[in-house]
Design a protein around this motif. Structure first.
Motif, mmCIF file in Angstrom:
data_model
loop_
_atom_site.group_PDB
_atom_site.id
_atom_site.type_symbol
_atom_site.label_atom_id
_atom_site.label_comp_id
_atom_site.label_asym_id
_atom_site.label_seq_id
_atom_site.Cartn_x
_atom_site.Cartn_y
_atom_site.Cartn_z
ATOM 1 N N TYR A 34 30.979 -6.279 67.068
ATOM 2 C CA TYR A 34 30.031 -5.555 67.636
ATOM 3 C C TYR A 34 31.000 -4.217 67.571
ATOM 4 O O TYR A 34 31.941 -4.289 66.938
ATOM 5 N N PHE A 35 29.612 -3.378 67.134
ATOM 6 C CA PHE A 35 30.594 -2.022 66.992
ATOM 7 C C PHE A 35 30.034 -0.978 68.067
ATOM 8 O O PHE A 35 28.802 -1.802 69.161
ATOM 9 N N SER A 36 31.240 -0.737 69.092
ATOM 10 C CA SER A 36 30.429 -0.351 69.813
ATOM 11 C C SER A 36 30.357 1.706 70.416
ATOM 12 O O SER A 36 32.057 1.454 70.330
ATOM 13 N N ALA A 37 29.956 3.132 70.682
ATOM 14 C CA ALA A 37 30.220 3.851 70.305
ATOM 15 C C ALA A 37 31.079 3.928 71.952
ATOM 16 O O ALA A 37 32.132 4.994 72.238
ATOM 17 N N THR A 38 30.108 3.678 72.534
ATOM 18 C CA THR A 38 30.119 4.152 74.589
ATOM 19 C C THR A 38 30.864 2.965 75.395
ATOM 20 O O THR A 38 30.864 3.543 76.222
ATOM 21 N N GLY A 39 30.891 1.927 74.345
ATOM 22 C CA GLY A 39 31.271 0.936 75.640
ATOM 23 C C GLY A 39 30.435 0.147 75.906
ATOM 24 O O GLY A 39 30.350 -1.198 76.405
ATOM 25 N N THR A 40 28.953 0.549 75.776
ATOM 26 C CA THR A 40 27.914 0.128 76.492
ATOM 27 C C THR A 40 27.916 -1.612 76.142
ATOM 28 O O THR A 40 27.110 -2.635 76.422
ATOM 29 N N THR A 41 27.894 -1.537 74.251
ATOM 30 C CA THR A 41 27.328 -2.727 73.323
ATOM 31 C C THR A 41 28.784 -3.528 73.778
ATOM 32 O O THR A 41 28.469 -4.744 73.769
ATOM 33 N N ALA A 91 21.429 -14.130 53.472
ATOM 34 C CA ALA A 91 21.852 -14.799 55.253
ATOM 35 C C ALA A 91 20.949 -14.903 55.090
ATOM 36 O O ALA A 91 19.644 -15.101 55.425
ATOM 37 N N ARG A 92 20.673 -16.571 57.033
ATOM 38 C CA ARG A 92 20.180 -16.498 57.510
ATOM 39 C C ARG A 92 19.959 -15.778 59.187
ATOM 40 O O ARG A 92 20.971 -16.127 59.696
ATOM 41 N N VAL A 93 19.483 -14.885 59.146
ATOM 42 C CA VAL A 93 19.333 -13.592 59.688
ATOM 43 C C VAL A 93 17.991 -14.412 61.023
ATOM 44 O O VAL A 93 16.385 -13.798 60.616
ATOM 45 N N LEU A 94 18.617 -14.327 62.012
ATOM 46 C CA LEU A 94 17.613 -15.114 63.216
ATOM 47 C C LEU A 94 17.084 -13.443 64.239
ATOM 48 O O LEU A 94 17.525 -12.860 63.897
ATOM 49 N N ASP A 95 16.537 -13.658 64.549
ATOM 50 C CA ASP A 95 15.542 -12.527 65.348
ATOM 51 C C ASP A 95 16.433 -12.698 65.874
ATOM 52 O O ASP A 95 16.774 -12.817 66.861
ATOM 53 N N GLY A 96 16.133 -11.184 66.934
ATOM 54 C CA GLY A 96 17.561 -10.557 67.562
ATOM 55 C C GLY A 96 16.868 -10.379 68.901
ATOM 56 O O GLY A 96 16.260 -10.039 69.484
ATOM 57 N N ARG A 97 18.060 -9.844 70.108
ATOM 58 C CA ARG A 97 17.006 -9.871 71.143
ATOM 59 C C ARG A 97 18.147 -8.518 71.973
ATOM 60 O O ARG A 97 19.547 -8.434 71.221
ATOM 61 N N VAL A 98 17.342 -7.618 72.316
ATOM 62 C CA VAL A 98 18.107 -6.254 73.165
ATOM 63 C C VAL A 98 18.732 -6.479 74.535
ATOM 64 O O VAL A 98 17.974 -8.066 75.214
ATOM 65 N N LEU A 99 19.974 -6.707 74.733
ATOM 66 C CA LEU A 99 20.538 -6.803 75.967
ATOM 67 C C LEU A 99 21.235 -6.144 76.769
ATOM 68 O O LEU A 99 22.505 -5.630 76.794
ATOM 69 N N ASN A 100 20.624 -5.654 77.859
ATOM 70 C CA ASN A 100 20.545 -4.522 78.387
ATOM 71 C C ASN A 100 21.536 -4.965 80.162
ATOM 72 O O ASN A 100 20.486 -5.715 80.506
ATOM 73 N N THR A 155 22.427 -2.732 72.161
ATOM 74 C CA THR A 155 21.212 -2.194 73.868
ATOM 75 C C THR A 155 20.748 -1.232 73.227
ATOM 76 O O THR A 155 20.723 -1.105 71.830
ATOM 77 N N SER A 156 19.629 -1.400 73.926
ATOM 78 C CA SER A 156 19.282 -0.278 73.914
ATOM 79 C C SER A 156 18.965 1.109 75.088
ATOM 80 O O SER A 156 18.459 0.619 76.075
ATOM 81 N N GLY A 157 18.354 2.070 74.406
ATOM 82 C CA GLY A 157 18.045 2.914 76.213
ATOM 83 C C GLY A 157 16.070 2.527 75.904
ATOM 84 O O GLY A 157 15.523 3.608 76.447
ATOM 85 N N GLY A 158 15.761 2.606 74.774
ATOM 86 C CA GLY A 158 14.609 2.204 74.784
ATOM 87 C C GLY A 158 13.749 1.586 73.789
ATOM 88 O O GLY A 158 12.789 0.901 73.359
#
Length: 159
Positions: free
Chosen positions: A8-15, A133-142, A113-116
């Motif tokens: 993961y990459f997280s700039a502010t801690g949320t992710t 790669a086999r890239v599966l559908d992603g999901r937003v986890l807020n 994670t996303s604001g919108g």
């Protein structure tokens, strides 16, 4: 048993919070994607066309340098990749990471994670950049998804 790693990459801690919850819920290892030069508040100013993130967004080939050596992913069946959504796609530092590892035959599961914004454009972009790669559908986890909910989602992916 599927061998997984949560990157993961997280700039502010949320992710980071979501990634740690994922690792706890699935028993996966955890790896933080870090840029050599950390993003400052000014860098993250979406309203400033000259900010670092704005400049990276406007340059499809931008690949900020990584602070450390990426892990060897050959021991894993699945790589979960978490990031904040920036302008509907993954940050370029995530592309730097994905470009630095061997994804041949690997299952990649994006989460964000996303604001919108949704994650579909980021998922499609990752698929295009990494057809090996086999890239599966992603999901937003807020918010704070429960460990049970995260484990159920991963179990439902069939990896």
């Amino acid at each position: 048993m599927t061998r997984m790693i949560v990157t993961y990459f997280s700039a502010t801690g949320t992710t980071e919070s979501a990634a740690k919850a994922f690792a706890r819920a699935t028993g996966a290892e955890l790896y933080r994607i870090e840029p050599t030069e950390r993003y400052t508040r000014r860098d993250l100013d979406w309203n400033d066309a000259s900010s670092r993130t704005s400049a990276e967004r406007n340059d499809e080939s931008a690949r900020p340098s990584l602070a450390g050596k990426a892990p060897d992913l050959s021991a894993y069946d699945a790589v979960l990749v978490g990031f904040p959504i920036w302008w509907a796609v993954e940050p370029r530092i995530v592309d730097s990471f994905l470009d630095s590892v061997n994804l041949m035959g690997t299952t990649v599961v994006p989460f964000a994670t996303s604001g919108g914004s949704g994650i579909s454009r980021a998922t499609e972009r990752i698929r295009k950049l990494h057809p090996e790669a086999r890239v599966l559908d992603g999901r937003v986890l807020n918010g704070s998804p429960s460990g049970r909910r995260l484990a159920e989602w991963v179990d439902g992916l069939g990896i």
